[in-house]
Structure formats: structure tokens, C-alpha cells
Design a protein around this motif. Structure first.
Motif, PDB file in Angstrom:
ATOM      1  N   SER A  56      64.546   8.781  36.003  1.00  0.00           N
ATOM      2  CA  SER A  56      64.624   7.032  35.832  1.00  0.00           C
ATOM      3  C   SER A  56      66.262   6.953  37.307  1.00  0.00           C
ATOM      4  O   SER A  56      66.825   7.584  37.526  1.00  0.00           O
ATOM      5  CB  SER A  56      65.698   5.696  35.364  1.00  0.00           C
ATOM      6  OG  SER A  56      66.950   6.324  34.976  1.00  0.00           O
ATOM      7  N   ALA A  57      65.692   5.834  38.120  1.00  0.00           N
ATOM      8  CA  ALA A  57      66.584   5.460  39.154  1.00  0.00           C
ATOM      9  C   ALA A  57      68.700   6.049  38.652  1.00  0.00           C
ATOM     10  O   ALA A  57      69.128   6.559  40.383  1.00  0.00           O
ATOM     11  CB  ALA A  57      66.640   4.651  40.293  1.00  0.00           C
ATOM     12  N   ASP A  58      68.737   5.308  38.116  1.00  0.00           N
ATOM     13  CA  ASP A  58      70.223   5.579  37.294  1.00  0.00           C
ATOM     14  C   ASP A  58      70.726   7.259  36.952  1.00  0.00           C
ATOM     15  O   ASP A  58      71.428   7.093  36.154  1.00  0.00           O
ATOM     16  CB  ASP A  58      70.347   4.210  35.716  1.00  0.00           C
ATOM     17  CG  ASP A  58      69.742   4.179  35.067  1.00  0.00           C
ATOM     18  OD1 ASP A  58      68.987   5.277  34.540  1.00  0.00           O
ATOM     19  OD2 ASP A  58      69.809   3.858  34.037  1.00  0.00           O
ATOM     20  N   GLY A  59      69.493   7.640  36.333  1.00  0.00           N
ATOM     21  CA  GLY A  59      69.718   8.921  36.349  1.00  0.00           C
ATOM     22  C   GLY A  59      68.944   9.297  34.861  1.00  0.00           C
ATOM     23  O   GLY A  59      69.649  10.513  34.474  1.00  0.00           O
ATOM     24  N   ALA A  84      54.654   7.684  33.574  1.00  0.00           N
ATOM     25  CA  ALA A  84      54.780   6.769  34.864  1.00  0.00           C
ATOM     26  C   ALA A  84      53.887   5.898  34.669  1.00  0.00           C
ATOM     27  O   ALA A  84      54.624   4.135  35.216  1.00  0.00           O
ATOM     28  CB  ALA A  84      55.482   7.346  35.136  1.00  0.00           C
ATOM     29  N   ALA A  85      52.736   5.792  34.994  1.00  0.00           N
ATOM     30  CA  ALA A  85      51.595   4.726  35.426  1.00  0.00           C
ATOM     31  C   ALA A  85      51.943   3.852  34.404  1.00  0.00           C
ATOM     32  O   ALA A  85      51.919   2.594  34.500  1.00  0.00           O
ATOM     33  CB  ALA A  85      50.562   5.512  36.052  1.00  0.00           C
ATOM     34  N   GLU A 103      60.409   0.838  39.677  1.00  0.00           N
ATOM     35  CA  GLU A 103      60.809   1.845  38.468  1.00  0.00           C
ATOM     36  C   GLU A 103      60.607   3.259  39.073  1.00  0.00           C
ATOM     37  O   GLU A 103      60.835   4.236  39.144  1.00  0.00           O
ATOM     38  CB  GLU A 103      60.644   1.309  37.672  1.00  0.00           C
ATOM     39  CG  GLU A 103      61.553   0.256  36.635  1.00  0.00           C
ATOM     40  CD  GLU A 103      61.089   0.414  35.252  1.00  0.00           C
ATOM     41  OE1 GLU A 103      61.711  -0.497  34.829  1.00  0.00           O
ATOM     42  OE2 GLU A 103      59.975  -0.008  34.989  1.00  0.00           O
ATOM     43  N   ARG A 104      58.789   3.340  39.397  1.00  0.00           N
ATOM     44  CA  ARG A 104      58.315   4.361  39.579  1.00  0.00           C
ATOM     45  C   ARG A 104      58.552   5.061  40.749  1.00  0.00           C
ATOM     46  O   ARG A 104      59.042   6.826  41.317  1.00  0.00           O
ATOM     47  CB  ARG A 104      57.063   3.811  39.248  1.00  0.00           C
ATOM     48  CG  ARG A 104      55.972   4.313  38.163  1.00  0.00           C
ATOM     49  CD  ARG A 104      54.530   4.406  38.232  1.00  0.00           C
ATOM     50  NE  ARG A 104      53.591   3.055  39.344  1.00  0.00           N
ATOM     51  CZ  ARG A 104      53.417   2.359  39.296  1.00  0.00           C
ATOM     52  NH1 ARG A 104      53.228   2.063  37.707  1.00  0.00           N
ATOM     53  NH2 ARG A 104      52.618   1.677  39.530  1.00  0.00           N
ATOM     54  N   ALA A 105      58.834   4.426  42.066  1.00  0.00           N
ATOM     55  CA  ALA A 105      59.680   4.547  43.085  1.00  0.00           C
ATOM     56  C   ALA A 105      60.908   5.246  43.235  1.00  0.00           C
ATOM     57  O   ALA A 105      61.164   6.145  44.358  1.00  0.00           O
ATOM     58  CB  ALA A 105      59.396   3.018  44.146  1.00  0.00           C
ATOM     59  N   GLY A 142      52.349   6.257  43.423  1.00  0.00           N
ATOM     60  CA  GLY A 142      53.745   5.751  43.830  1.00  0.00           C
ATOM     61  C   GLY A 142      55.293   6.195  43.134  1.00  0.00           C
ATOM     62  O   GLY A 142      56.566   5.782  42.880  1.00  0.00           O
ATOM     63  N   LEU A 143      55.305   7.557  42.582  1.00  0.00           N
ATOM     64  CA  LEU A 143      56.343   8.170  42.184  1.00  0.00           C
ATOM     65  C   LEU A 143      57.474   8.463  43.138  1.00  0.00           C
ATOM     66  O   LEU A 143      56.974   8.735  44.632  1.00  0.00           O
ATOM     67  CB  LEU A 143      57.267   9.009  41.288  1.00  0.00           C
ATOM     68  CG  LEU A 143      56.134   9.185  39.508  1.00  0.00           C
ATOM     69  CD1 LEU A 143      55.867  10.322  39.358  1.00  0.00           C
ATOM     70  CD2 LEU A 143      56.867   8.595  39.140  1.00  0.00           C
ATOM     71  N   GLY A 144      58.572   8.355  42.694  1.00  0.00           N
ATOM     72  CA  GLY A 144      60.228   8.916  44.471  1.00  0.00           C
ATOM     73  C   GLY A 144      59.663  10.074  44.819  1.00  0.00           C
ATOM     74  O   GLY A 144      58.896  10.789  44.393  1.00  0.00           O
TER      75      GLY A 144
END
Length: 161
Positions: A34-37, A64-65, A72-74, A96-98
Motif C-alpha cells: 500500500s501507499a503507507d508501506g 487488488a481489483a 488505493e490501487r493507484a 490501475g495499480l501504481g
């Protein structure tokens, strides 16, 4: 720039690749973060049973989908032992994953396999950016490349030189 927390995720990818090889599969492993690690999901290659779509990157895109919002995916990152194949890059882009951070590039893998005399795959190897141009991609990660190369050599019965 890859920091120490990212190196921890990449080392886990190499461990998963080793687990795949030890289970009789090709050595690939991936972790979705996730974006927060926070590590959200992980998988290893599972193609030995004959379903060659069972790549960890593809499985993580599907996970993820079904479990994350679009935002969250981005914000998520997929760490992986090897650069996505075209199928997995497409799944990553469609879901749409990052970003993607990989240890070894598809070009490196193709070169290693050619050196070992392994016949080419039925699908052409392409960089992620050619398949999913909007995805942020980082790699290779030189600190772990030799370890991944050794796993592929072992997979194809090539002894250390």
C-alpha cells in the motif's frame, strides 16, 4: 531511489521466487504494498501445473481489483523479482495499480535464457512501459540481480560458473 524499506520488499520477492523454484516452479515472486508501506498480498509463480497465466503479478492485479478502491490501487506498488511480462503489465495497467519496482529486467532475463540455450517463450518479451505506458517503473535493482540470475540458472540446470 530505492530505500531500505523497499529493499525489504524486494528481498521478500526473491525469497518468494526461491520458494517457487523449490516447489518445482519458475523463480518469480511479487509483493503488493500500500501507499503507507503495508504489505497487502504476495504470491509466487504457479505455472508448473500447466496454467501459464499463474504469474504472481497477474494474481496480485486480480487481488487488488477485488479488494482495493481505485485510489488505493493507484497508490500501491508492486515489487517483483522480475519485470512484468506483457500479460502482467497489461493486467497492472487495466487494474490501475501504481508503480512497479523490479529486480531484474525482461531484457536481462531474455539474455540469461538465451545464454543458457532456453527456447524463446511463446510471447515476446516487452518492457512494461511499452505495454502500459502510464505506469511508473523502477528497476533493475543491481544489489539483487545476481541472486535472481542464480535462481534462473538453477531452474534451467546450469551450474555456477
Amino acid at each position: 531511489m530505492i530505500d531500505e524499506s523497499e529493499m525489504t520488499h524486494l528481498r521478500r520477492c526473491v525469497e518468494l521466487a526461491r520458494e517457487a523454484l523449490d516447489a518445482g516452479d519458475e523463480p518469480f515472486g511479487s509483493v503488493l504494498v500500500s501507499a503507507d508501506g503495508t504489505s497487502l498480498a504476495e504470491d509466487r509463480n504457479r505455472v508448473a501445473g500447466g496454467d501459464h497465466t499463474r504469474h504472481p503479478e497477474f494474481e496480485l492485479a486480480r487481488w487488488a481489483a477485488g479488494h482495493l478502491t481505485e485510489a488505493e490501487r493507484a497508490g500501491a506498488t508492486v515489487y517483483t523479482s522480475g519485470e512484468h511480462c506483457p500479460m502482467c503489465a497489461a493486467a497492472h495497467g487495466w487494474v490501475g495499480l501504481g508503480r512497479v519496482v523490479y529486480v531484474a529486467s525482461s531484457a536481462q532475463l531474455a539474455g540469461w535464457l538465451e545464454e543458457m540455450g532456453v527456447p524463446p517463450a511463446p510471447v515476446r518479451s516487452l518492457p512494461i512501459r511499452e505495454v502500459a505506458p502510464g505506469v511508473t517503473v523502477e528497476g533493475p535493482v543491481p544489489e539483487l540481480v545476481d541472486e535472481v540470475r542464480a535462481l534462473h540458472r538453477r531452474c534451467h540446470g546450469v551450474t555456477a560458473s
